[in-house]
Scaffold this motif. Structure first.
Motif, PDB file in Angstrom:
ATOM      1  N   ALA A 104      -4.953   2.360  -4.799  1.00  0.00           N
ATOM      2  CA  ALA A 104      -5.857   1.314  -5.582  1.00  0.00           C
ATOM      3  C   ALA A 104      -7.095   1.027  -5.192  1.00  0.00           C
ATOM      4  CB  ALA A 104      -4.677   0.167  -6.110  1.00  0.00           C
ATOM      5  N   ASN A 105      -6.996   0.495  -3.591  1.00  0.00           N
ATOM      6  CA  ASN A 105      -8.173  -0.066  -3.189  1.00  0.00           C
ATOM      7  C   ASN A 105      -9.127   1.019  -3.069  1.00  0.00           C
ATOM      8  OD1 ASN A 105      -8.162  -3.208  -2.788  1.00  0.00           O
ATOM      9  ND2 ASN A 105      -6.111  -2.458  -2.063  1.00  0.00           N
ATOM     10  N   GLY A 106      -8.673   2.294  -2.602  1.00  0.00           N
ATOM     11  CA  GLY A 106      -9.743   3.526  -2.419  1.00  0.00           C
ATOM     12  C   GLY A 106     -10.278   3.545  -3.837  1.00  0.00           C
ATOM     13  N   GLY A 107      -9.739   3.181  -4.841  1.00  0.00           N
ATOM     14  CA  GLY A 107     -10.386   3.593  -6.176  1.00  0.00           C
ATOM     15  C   GLY A 107     -11.493   2.410  -6.411  1.00  0.00           C
ATOM     16  N   ILE A 108     -11.536   1.406  -5.611  1.00  0.00           N
ATOM     17  CA  ILE A 108     -12.569   0.470  -5.589  1.00  0.00           C
ATOM     18  C   ILE A 108     -13.628   0.558  -4.638  1.00  0.00           C
ATOM     19  CG2 ILE A 108     -13.132  -1.922  -5.313  1.00  0.00           C
ATOM     20  CD1 ILE A 108     -10.272  -2.814  -6.708  1.00  0.00           C
ATOM     21  N   ASN A 134      -9.814  -4.613   6.657  1.00  0.00           N
ATOM     22  CA  ASN A 134     -10.300  -3.657   7.766  1.00  0.00           C
ATOM     23  C   ASN A 134     -10.400  -2.064   7.093  1.00  0.00           C
ATOM     24  OD1 ASN A 134      -9.163  -6.002   8.960  1.00  0.00           O
ATOM     25  ND2 ASN A 134      -9.909  -4.900  10.820  1.00  0.00           N
ATOM     26  N   THR A 135      -9.292  -1.557   6.540  1.00  0.00           N
ATOM     27  CA  THR A 135      -9.166  -0.448   5.860  1.00  0.00           C
ATOM     28  C   THR A 135     -10.002  -0.253   4.674  1.00  0.00           C
ATOM     29  OG1 THR A 135      -7.173  -0.212   6.973  1.00  0.00           O
ATOM     30  CG2 THR A 135      -7.660   1.202   5.146  1.00  0.00           C
ATOM     31  N   ASN A 136     -10.163  -1.342   3.831  1.00  0.00           N
ATOM     32  CA  ASN A 136     -11.124  -0.949   2.578  1.00  0.00           C
ATOM     33  C   ASN A 136     -12.718  -1.073   3.183  1.00  0.00           C
ATOM     34  OD1 ASN A 136      -9.148  -1.533   0.732  1.00  0.00           O
ATOM     35  ND2 ASN A 136      -9.597  -3.783   0.515  1.00  0.00           N
ATOM     36  N   ALA A 137     -12.926  -1.659   4.438  1.00  0.00           N
ATOM     37  CA  ALA A 137     -14.309  -1.415   5.043  1.00  0.00           C
ATOM     38  C   ALA A 137     -14.365  -0.034   5.343  1.00  0.00           C
ATOM     39  CB  ALA A 137     -14.338  -2.444   6.099  1.00  0.00           C
ATOM     40  N   LEU A 138     -13.541   0.436   5.902  1.00  0.00           N
ATOM     41  CA  LEU A 138     -13.450   1.646   6.459  1.00  0.00           C
ATOM     42  C   LEU A 138     -13.714   2.699   5.387  1.00  0.00           C
ATOM     43  CD1 LEU A 138     -12.988   3.763   8.857  1.00  0.00           C
ATOM     44  CD2 LEU A 138     -10.687   3.785   8.392  1.00  0.00           C
ATOM     45  N   ILE A 139     -12.837   2.687   4.296  1.00  0.00           N
ATOM     46  CA  ILE A 139     -13.318   3.457   3.214  1.00  0.00           C
ATOM     47  C   ILE A 139     -14.610   3.501   2.564  1.00  0.00           C
ATOM     48  CG2 ILE A 139     -12.446   3.814   0.762  1.00  0.00           C
ATOM     49  CD1 ILE A 139      -9.672   2.806   1.386  1.00  0.00           C
ATOM     50  N   ALA A 140     -15.215   2.289   2.526  1.00  0.00           N
ATOM     51  CA  ALA A 140     -16.561   1.998   2.135  1.00  0.00           C
ATOM     52  C   ALA A 140     -17.545   2.685   3.018  1.00  0.00           C
ATOM     53  CB  ALA A 140     -16.833   0.567   1.633  1.00  0.00           C
ATOM     54  N   GLU A 318      -2.801   2.727   8.927  1.00  0.00           N
ATOM     55  CA  GLU A 318      -3.510   2.594   7.851  1.00  0.00           C
ATOM     56  C   GLU A 318      -4.766   3.755   7.540  1.00  0.00           C
ATOM     57  OE1 GLU A 318      -4.944  -1.401   7.017  1.00  0.00           O
ATOM     58  OE2 GLU A 318      -3.100  -2.346   7.306  1.00  0.00           O
ATOM     59  N   ARG A 319      -5.335   3.918   8.617  1.00  0.00           N
ATOM     60  CA  ARG A 319      -6.410   4.808   8.602  1.00  0.00           C
ATOM     61  C   ARG A 319      -5.782   6.415   8.235  1.00  0.00           C
ATOM     62  NH1 ARG A 319      -8.669   6.691  14.066  1.00  0.00           N
ATOM     63  NH2 ARG A 319      -6.483   7.318  14.127  1.00  0.00           N
ATOM     64  N   ASP A 320      -4.861   6.699   9.189  1.00  0.00           N
ATOM     65  CA  ASP A 320      -4.027   8.018   8.686  1.00  0.00           C
ATOM     66  C   ASP A 320      -3.443   8.140   7.352  1.00  0.00           C
ATOM     67  OD1 ASP A 320      -4.540   8.447  11.320  1.00  0.00           O
ATOM     68  OD2 ASP A 320      -2.552   8.443  12.162  1.00  0.00           O
ATOM     69  N   ALA A 321      -3.085   6.998   6.726  1.00  0.00           N
ATOM     70  CA  ALA A 321      -2.605   7.036   5.463  1.00  0.00           C
ATOM     71  C   ALA A 321      -3.839   7.148   4.444  1.00  0.00           C
ATOM     72  CB  ALA A 321      -1.870   5.731   5.099  1.00  0.00           C
ATOM     73  N   VAL A 322      -4.887   6.681   4.621  1.00  0.00           N
ATOM     74  CA  VAL A 322      -5.989   6.811   3.475  1.00  0.00           C
ATOM     75  C   VAL A 322      -6.567   8.082   3.830  1.00  0.00           C
ATOM     76  CG1 VAL A 322      -6.402   4.194   2.973  1.00  0.00           C
ATOM     77  CG2 VAL A 322      -7.711   5.340   5.177  1.00  0.00           C
ATOM     78  N   ARG A 323      -6.652   8.677   5.378  1.00  0.00           N
ATOM     79  CA  ARG A 323      -7.075  10.031   4.994  1.00  0.00           C
ATOM     80  C   ARG A 323      -6.314  11.062   4.592  1.00  0.00           C
ATOM     81  NH1 ARG A 323      -7.983  11.138  11.296  1.00  0.00           N
ATOM     82  NH2 ARG A 323      -9.987  10.149  11.089  1.00  0.00           N
ATOM     83  N   LYS A 324      -4.935  10.879   4.472  1.00  0.00           N
ATOM     84  CA  LYS A 324      -3.795  11.388   3.907  1.00  0.00           C
ATOM     85  C   LYS A 324      -4.070  11.673   2.406  1.00  0.00           C
ATOM     86  CE  LYS A 324       0.656  12.554   5.810  1.00  0.00           C
ATOM     87  NZ  LYS A 324       1.760  11.867   6.298  1.00  0.00           N
ATOM     88  N   LEU A 325      -4.487  10.337   1.914  1.00  0.00           N
ATOM     89  CA  LEU A 325      -4.667  10.578   0.626  1.00  0.00           C
ATOM     90  C   LEU A 325      -6.176  10.824  -0.204  1.00  0.00           C
ATOM     91  CD1 LEU A 325      -3.381   6.738   0.113  1.00  0.00           C
ATOM     92  CD2 LEU A 325      -2.309   8.503  -1.317  1.00  0.00           C
ATOM     93  N   GLY A 326      -6.852  11.238   0.960  1.00  0.00           N
ATOM     94  CA  GLY A 326      -8.213  11.872   0.787  1.00  0.00           C
ATOM     95  C   GLY A 326      -9.257  10.821   0.477  1.00  0.00           C
ATOM     96  N   LEU A 327      -8.926   9.634   0.926  1.00  0.00           N
ATOM     97  CA  LEU A 327      -9.735   8.475   0.414  1.00  0.00           C
ATOM     98  C   LEU A 327     -10.884   8.256   1.678  1.00  0.00           C
ATOM     99  CD1 LEU A 327      -7.344   5.766  -0.700  1.00  0.00           C
ATOM    100  CD2 LEU A 327      -8.679   7.160  -2.025  1.00  0.00           C
ATOM    101  N   ILE A 328     -10.822   9.025   2.766  1.00  0.00           N
ATOM    102  CA  ILE A 328     -11.869   8.760   3.768  1.00  0.00           C
ATOM    103  C   ILE A 328     -12.234  10.234   4.045  1.00  0.00           C
ATOM    104  CG2 ILE A 328     -11.349   6.653   4.664  1.00  0.00           C
ATOM    105  CD1 ILE A 328     -10.263   7.878   7.258  1.00  0.00           C
TER     106      ILE A 328
END
Ligand code: NAX
Length: 328
Positions: A104-108, A134-140, A318-328
């Protein structure tokens, strides 16, 4: 007089926004000589509430407030931004899994990173407050390849300030008597508020307190769980203290840290202290010439090593999780 600085604030109609915007308008973000233009970003359903806040900002008749614009489109909101405060985020609702929260935060934060990349000013500085910060900042950051990575930061200044307040109480001193307190790792319950190098009027804090049990079993959890304690007492999460810390973070970034002291901020790791390169982790940092720099060469004792590693491991997950979700 100086040209106004464009400050974009997301989540402008929220609790933190309500406390933050008045402090910015009064000149506390950038100093009493710097006029500011506010660019507020909200979701469409909250634009009306943001308009209400803007009416109150008008009614403040702030001499430094050069204008307010309200948007529901990130591309427009970040256009020309010099400072961006990313406060709006998706909170964890009941029963929500971590993967859902990150998604959800990746979508933002993905479209916001893209919008910053496309249209922000060359000197853009970004502070992410919205959790998981921290992870929202990484995504942005990962969606803004044309912006130097070090311009993306996450807020742990509230944790830093909470640590100062707890130590000042315990020692019966003023917060200004304390130096070199540090928050390491994630802005979460795993964070490590460290006094290993901290000084009270020039003397080592840990030696002065001389109570390792208090430091390990009272001080650290009190700082790390302070957010929950505020919710329990106030019925709402920290807002004015979070806004105050956001003001401190940006003010320090622009104006620097005093000689002989440092502060804490979530910044992109360069591999220092064994924190994997690229993670946005909290470190002791100094600021000079508009840049945050990780304090180098500190000796890390065994207790600190374990605490830092545990929080950094959470960040890596958290970074691995957002990477898996294709967010970074
Ligand atoms: P609120 O729920 O009062 O306000 C959030 C606002 O963000 C709402 O008005 C919402 O409409 C808006 N929003 C949601 N999605 C958006 C989007 N895509 N674009 C623009 N606006 C959007 O929350 P508030 O109490 O103000 O807290 C904001 C965030 O700060 C939360 O994520 C919270 O967890 C986080 N915090 C971080 C802290 C830190 O130290 N890093 C401490 C305080 C706070 O808990």
């Amino acid at each position: 007089t100086q040209a106004p600085v464009n400050v974009t604030v997301t989540g402008a109609a929220g609790q933190i926004g309500y406390a933050l915007l008045f402090r910015i308008a009064s000149g506390q973000l950038l100093g009493a000589d710097t006029p500011v233009k506010l660019r507020l970003l909200e979701i469409p359903q909250a634009v009306k509430a943001a308009e209400g806040t803007a009416m109150e900002l008008d009614d403040g008749a702030f001499p430094l407030l050069a204008g307010i614009d309200i948007f529901d489109d990130p591309k427009q909101a970040f256009s020309g931004a010099n400072i961006a405060l990313l406060v709006g985020a998706r909170p964890r609702s009941k029963g929500m899994e971590r993967g859902d929260l990150l998604e959800a935060n990746g979508g933002i934060f993905k479209p916001q990173g893209e919008a910053i990349n496309a249209g922000a000013a060359d000197d853009i500085k970004v502070l992410v407050v919205g959790n998981p910060a921290n992870t929202n900042a990484l995504i942005a950051q990962s969606h803004a390849p044309d912006v130097p990575a070090e311009r993306f930061t996450a807020m742990t200044r509230l944790d830093h300030n909470r640590a100062l307040a707890q130590l000042a109480k315990k020692l019966g001193v003023a917060v200004t008597d304390l130096k070199k307190v540090a928050i390491w790792g994630n802005h979460s319950a795993t964070q490590y508020p460290s006094v290993q190098h901290a000084e009270v009027n020039g003397k080592n804090v840990a030696e002065t307190i001389n109570d390792q049990a208090w430091l390990a079993d009272t001080f650290i959890p009190t700082v790390a769980k302070r957010g929950a304690a505020i919710i329990e007492a106030r019925g709402l999460s920290s807002a004015a203290s979070a806004a105050s810390a956001a003001i401190d973070h940006v003010y320090t970034w622009v104006n620097g840290t005093p000689e002989g002291d440092w502060t804490s901020a979530g910044v992109v790791s360069d591999g220092s202290y064994g924190v994997p390169e690229g993670l946005i982790s909290s470190f002791p940092v100094t600021a000079k010439d508009g840049k945050y720099e990780i304090v180098q060469g500190l000796e890390i004792d065994e207790f600190s090593r374990q605490r830092i590693d545990a929080s950094v491991a959470e960040l890596a997950e958290e970074r691995d999780a957002v990477r898996k979700l294709g967010l970074i």
